[in-house]
Design an enzyme around this catalytic site. Structure first.
Site, PDB file in Angstrom:
ATOM      1  N   GLY A  32     -45.587 -33.329 -10.402  1.00 42.24           N
ATOM      2  CA  GLY A  32     -44.701 -34.284  -9.744  1.00 42.24           C
ATOM      3  C   GLY A  32     -43.703 -34.862 -10.733  1.00 42.24           C
ATOM      4  O   GLY A  32     -43.129 -34.151 -11.548  1.00 42.24           O
ATOM      5  N   SER A  88     -46.014 -26.241 -11.578  1.00 43.19           N
ATOM      6  CA  SER A  88     -45.052 -27.162 -10.994  1.00 43.19           C
ATOM      7  C   SER A  88     -44.278 -27.853 -12.118  1.00 43.19           C
ATOM      8  O   SER A  88     -43.643 -27.193 -12.928  1.00 43.19           O
ATOM      9  CB  SER A  88     -45.745 -28.163 -10.070  1.00 43.19           C
ATOM     10  OG  SER A  88     -44.797 -28.884  -9.302  1.00 43.19           O
ATOM     11  N   ASP A 113     -48.130  -6.336   6.653  1.00 44.69           N
ATOM     12  CA  ASP A 113     -49.494  -6.407   6.124  1.00 44.69           C
ATOM     13  C   ASP A 113     -49.995  -5.072   5.584  1.00 44.69           C
ATOM     14  O   ASP A 113     -50.513  -4.978   4.472  1.00 44.69           O
ATOM     15  CB  ASP A 113     -50.441  -6.919   7.219  1.00 44.69           C
ATOM     16  CG  ASP A 113     -51.831  -7.229   6.708  1.00 44.69           C
ATOM     17  OD1 ASP A 113     -52.047  -7.146   5.481  1.00 44.69           O
ATOM     18  OD2 ASP A 113     -52.701  -7.574   7.523  1.00 44.69           O
ATOM     19  N   ASP A 153     -49.678  -2.475   1.931  1.00 43.59           N
ATOM     20  CA  ASP A 153     -50.504  -2.353   0.728  1.00 43.59           C
ATOM     21  C   ASP A 153     -51.736  -1.483   0.958  1.00 43.59           C
ATOM     22  O   ASP A 153     -52.663  -1.485   0.153  1.00 43.59           O
ATOM     23  CB  ASP A 153     -50.938  -3.744   0.234  1.00 43.59           C
ATOM     24  CG  ASP A 153     -51.620  -4.556   1.332  1.00 43.59           C
ATOM     25  OD1 ASP A 153     -52.107  -3.961   2.320  1.00 43.59           O
ATOM     26  OD2 ASP A 153     -51.663  -5.796   1.200  1.00 43.59           O
ATOM     27  N   ASP A 168     -55.272  -6.620   6.313  1.00 44.02           N
ATOM     28  CA  ASP A 168     -56.351  -7.582   6.111  1.00 44.02           C
ATOM     29  C   ASP A 168     -55.873  -9.028   6.157  1.00 44.02           C
ATOM     30  O   ASP A 168     -56.608  -9.941   5.771  1.00 44.02           O
ATOM     31  CB  ASP A 168     -57.042  -7.320   4.775  1.00 44.02           C
ATOM     32  CG  ASP A 168     -56.089  -7.431   3.586  1.00 44.02           C
ATOM     33  OD1 ASP A 168     -54.884  -7.628   3.807  1.00 44.02           O
ATOM     34  OD2 ASP A 168     -56.553  -7.312   2.440  1.00 44.02           O
ATOM     35  N   ILE A 183     -53.401 -10.282   4.384  1.00 41.47           N
ATOM     36  CA  ILE A 183     -52.770 -10.677   3.128  1.00 41.47           C
ATOM     37  C   ILE A 183     -51.677  -9.665   2.785  1.00 41.47           C
ATOM     38  O   ILE A 183     -51.928  -8.456   2.737  1.00 41.47           O
ATOM     39  CB  ILE A 183     -53.794 -10.759   1.983  1.00 41.47           C
ATOM     40  CG1 ILE A 183     -54.809 -11.864   2.279  1.00 41.47           C
ATOM     41  CG2 ILE A 183     -53.104 -11.023   0.644  1.00 41.47           C
ATOM     42  CD1 ILE A 183     -55.867 -12.027   1.231  1.00 41.47           C
ATOM     43  N   ASP A 199     -45.384 -20.591  -1.481  1.00 43.98           N
ATOM     44  CA  ASP A 199     -44.923 -21.885  -1.984  1.00 43.98           C
ATOM     45  C   ASP A 199     -43.724 -22.350  -1.158  1.00 43.98           C
ATOM     46  O   ASP A 199     -42.681 -21.702  -1.133  1.00 43.98           O
ATOM     47  CB  ASP A 199     -44.529 -21.745  -3.460  1.00 43.98           C
ATOM     48  CG  ASP A 199     -44.267 -23.079  -4.142  1.00 43.98           C
ATOM     49  OD1 ASP A 199     -43.925 -24.057  -3.453  1.00 43.98           O
ATOM     50  OD2 ASP A 199     -44.389 -23.138  -5.379  1.00 43.98           O
ATOM     51  N   HIS A 203     -48.190 -24.068  -2.981  1.00 43.10           N
ATOM     52  CA  HIS A 203     -47.675 -24.577  -4.251  1.00 43.10           C
ATOM     53  C   HIS A 203     -48.814 -24.836  -5.233  1.00 43.10           C
ATOM     54  O   HIS A 203     -49.572 -25.796  -5.086  1.00 43.10           O
ATOM     55  CB  HIS A 203     -46.867 -25.840  -4.031  1.00 43.10           C
ATOM     56  CG  HIS A 203     -46.227 -26.364  -5.264  1.00 43.10           C
ATOM     57  ND1 HIS A 203     -45.371 -25.601  -6.035  1.00 43.10           N
ATOM     58  CD2 HIS A 203     -46.340 -27.551  -5.909  1.00 43.10           C
ATOM     59  CE1 HIS A 203     -44.969 -26.297  -7.068  1.00 43.10           C
ATOM     60  NE2 HIS A 203     -45.540 -27.486  -7.025  1.00 43.10           N
TER      61      HIS A 203
END
Length: 525
Positions: A115, A200, A278, A281, A285, A287, A417, A454
């Site tokens: 932050g 960050s 999806d 790859d 699944d 991801i 993110d 993030h």
């Protein structure tokens, strides 16, 4: 007794009498307390020094939360550096905390913040350290507040010149120099290797170290860097306006932002994204590992007739296309990077929405109900902000001194993110590679973390040890390629993280085992 030998240098300096048969824990407590009276230099004040017993750790307190790690006994030294009184009468100083483990491995770690800082976080070195933080490995770890006190996004300290400079650029070298000196005094020997890691703001601070203090660290880990927050806020603000333009209006003509995308619309987007990307790859699944080859087309989800659940309106499709492409100035130049399509973009379950925002207020502030956005005006504001200019780390790419000393640097960024685009960080890596050539590509890697929000969270394999990877590279010459990542919550499993743009391709076998995947380059498209 090993600890007796380890603690001897400072005990002798402090002229404390010891019995050779005294228990090691007693001696460590005496040594630790002696730090409270040590004077490093004018302006550095040790406020407290106390022995913290070893802890066993505990399981994760809830979904998405990390477990509490087991930590060794350590001396916690807390203090301040260079206090001053601001023009408004506010007291400022750089606060720090230094954890000195009873069994030191000779390594020093500077822990990045988060932050706008404003508080001293526990110095354990958890960023990109997988399940075993740096302190638990025997690192001496230091953290700091960058020179002011306040809540995470309280920017009132910017009114003071010195506090603004400390946040922007000065606190990292100031705290590192003091921390190294205190560490070497405590143990009575030199630090063997120095590292820095953070995500960050901590990622930005780590970039700053590589760029402006190239002799300070041997290895650096940069996570999801807040490297140009004026521009990233421009990017997310622009996106909110695009979504507002697709929302129904109230009686005053203002957008009903929360209704821009219904739960059914979000489900449609998520399902369509998986359908298009999806399986690229090798396995469907949930991801999207092949980040470079995911070219999602929202237009494929547009209703052929009237708007209904299961498809999107033309306004919604247009808003998505504009928001993810990113803002451009009046001349057509990008004002910020595009955002990647990933599984977390529709998620509104957390305190901060995914990139397709909920329209509600969150920790970043009130809801945005604007219907227009002045990109050029915002850019002018950013360029005229002096603190912003000193804070940003996206421009400087000359790392030849850092690389010439044998420095190694790893970057990572969650693809979901919603605050900072992973593509913006990748763009920096590419520009640094162009500027420095093979010396950079031979000493650096970039890892996309599919599904991760993030710095943590999301449906991802978000626990990985890049700290250990950079240590092995610096000290053993073992360059990392794939790094094993684990799930932090939900269904257990592991998967290799591959240097971008390569990705983990499923080749067969148990899908929960890393050995069932192979790093491959995306096909040309």
């Amino acid at each position: 007794m090993k600890r007796a030998v380890l603690f001897a240098p400072l005990l002798a300096t402090a002229a404390v009498a010891q019995s050779p048969a005294a228990p090691a824990d007693t001696m460590s407590e005496v040594q630790c307390k002696a730090m409270a009276s040590f004077q490093l230099r004018p302006g550095v004040t040790i406020i407290s020094a106390k022995l913290i017993p070893a802890t066993s750790g505990s399981a994760a307190p809830g979904p998405g939360a990390p477990p509490t790690p087991a930590l060794p006994a350590h001396c916690m030294v807390e203090g301040t550096i260079d206090p001053h009184t601001g023009a408004d009468g506010t007291a400022y100083a750089i606060g720090f905390a230094l954890a000195l483990p009873s069994e030191w491995n000779g390594r020093f770690l500077m822990q990045g913040g988060g932050g706008l800082n404003g508080s001293v976080r526990p110095p354990i070195g958890a960023a990109a350290a997988g399940r075993v933080p740096a302190l638990a490995r025997g690192f001496a770890v230091i953290s700091h507040d960058s020179g002011h006190k306040g809540e995470g996004f309280d920017d009132s300290f910017m009114a003071d010149q010195r506090a603004g400079l400390d946040f922007a650029m000065s606190s990292v070298p100031t705290v590192t120099i003091a921390g190294k000196a205190l560490t070497e005094h405590f143990y009575g020997r030199s630090i063997a290797h120095s590292y820095m890691a953070g995500c960050s703001t901590g990622g930005r601070e780590s970039m700053l170290a590589s760029q402006r203090h190239p002799e300070m660290f041997d290895g650096i880990v940069v996570g999801a860097p807040a490297m140009r927050t004026g521009h990233s806020n421009l990017g997310t603000g622009f996106a909110k306006v695009q979504f507002n333009q697709a929302a129904p209006r109230d009686a005053q003509g203002l957008p009903l932002s929360e209704q821009a995308f219904s739960p059914a619309d979000r489900q449609t987007i998520h399902a369509g994204l998986l359908q298009q990307c999806d399986a690229l790859d090798g396995r469907a699944d949930g991801i999207i590992t092949n980040v470079a080859q995911c070219h999602f087309r929202p237009a494929a989800l547009q209703c052929s007739a009237a708007k209904q659940d299961g498809c999107l309106s033309g306004d919604q499709v247009g808003a998505l296309e504009r928001a993810f492409a990113g803002p451009k100035d009046a001349a057509g130049n990008p004002a910020y990077a595009s955002f990647p399509w990933d599984t977390g973009v529709t998620d509104i379950s957390g305190p901060v929405s995914g990139f397709i925002v909920s329209g509600k207020a969150d920790v970043l502030g009130p809801a945005n109900r604007d219907l227009t956005f002045d990109v050029d005006g915002r850019l002018q504001q950013i360029r005229s902000d002096g603190v912003q200019t000193l804070t940003d780390t996206n421009v400087w790419t000359d790392l030849d001194t850092f690389l010439g000393r044998g420095g190694k640097i790893l970057y990572y960024h969650g693809v979901s993110d919603a605050w900072f685009s992973a593509f913006d960080s990748w763009d920096y890596w590419q520009r640094a590679a162009e500027r420095n050539g093979q010396s950079f590509t031979d000493a650096s890697r970039f890892y996309m973390i599919p599904g991760m929000a993030h710095c943590r969270g999301g449906d991802s394999f978000g626990s990985f040890d890049l700290l250990g990877a950079v240590v092995d590279w610096v000290e053993k010459g073992q360059a990392p390629e794939s790094v094993i990542a684990h799930r932090e919550s939900g269904e257990p499993g592991e998967r290799p993280l591959c240097p971008h743009p390569s990705y983990a391709h499923y080749t067969g076998g148990d899908p929960l085992k890393a050995g069932s995947y192979q790093c491959r380059q995306p096909s040309a498209s």
